[in-house]
Design an enzyme around this catalytic site. Structure first.
Site, short mmCIF file in Angstrom:
data_model
loop_
_atom_site.label_atom_id
_atom_site.label_comp_id
_atom_site.label_asym_id
_atom_site.label_seq_id
_atom_site.Cartn_x
_atom_site.Cartn_y
_atom_site.Cartn_z
N GLU A 48 15.47 9.17 -20.57
CA GLU A 48 16.77 8.59 -20.90
C GLU A 48 16.78 8.12 -22.35
O GLU A 48 17.73 8.34 -23.07
CB GLU A 48 17.07 7.42 -19.97
CG GLU A 48 18.42 6.79 -20.22
CD GLU A 48 18.69 5.66 -19.25
OE1 GLU A 48 19.49 4.78 -19.62
OE2 GLU A 48 18.12 5.66 -18.16
N GLY B 150 0.80 -1.22 0.00
CA GLY B 150 0.00 0.00 0.00
C GLY B 150 0.83 1.27 0.00
O GLY B 150 0.35 2.34 -0.36
#
Length: 49
Positions: A29, A6
């Site tokens: 990138e 979570g």
């Protein structure tokens, strides 16, 4: 997301932000590598030895 449970979804933990931003880092990138390839091809074409 499974590793962090979570925490990967909860805004109160920093890991949520990192998980949310991770895809953008990969795209950035790849884009710079493509730009380098395009520039180098143009230079090679313009300045053939």
């Amino acid at each position: 997301f499974r590793i962090h449970g979570g925490y990967g979804y909860s805004k109160e933990y920093e890991i949520e932000r990192l998980m949310r931003e991770a895809p953008f880092l990969l795209i950035g990138e790849g884009t710079s590598e493509i730009q380098k390839t395009i520039i180098s091809r143009g230079l090679l074409r313009d300045y053939k030895a």
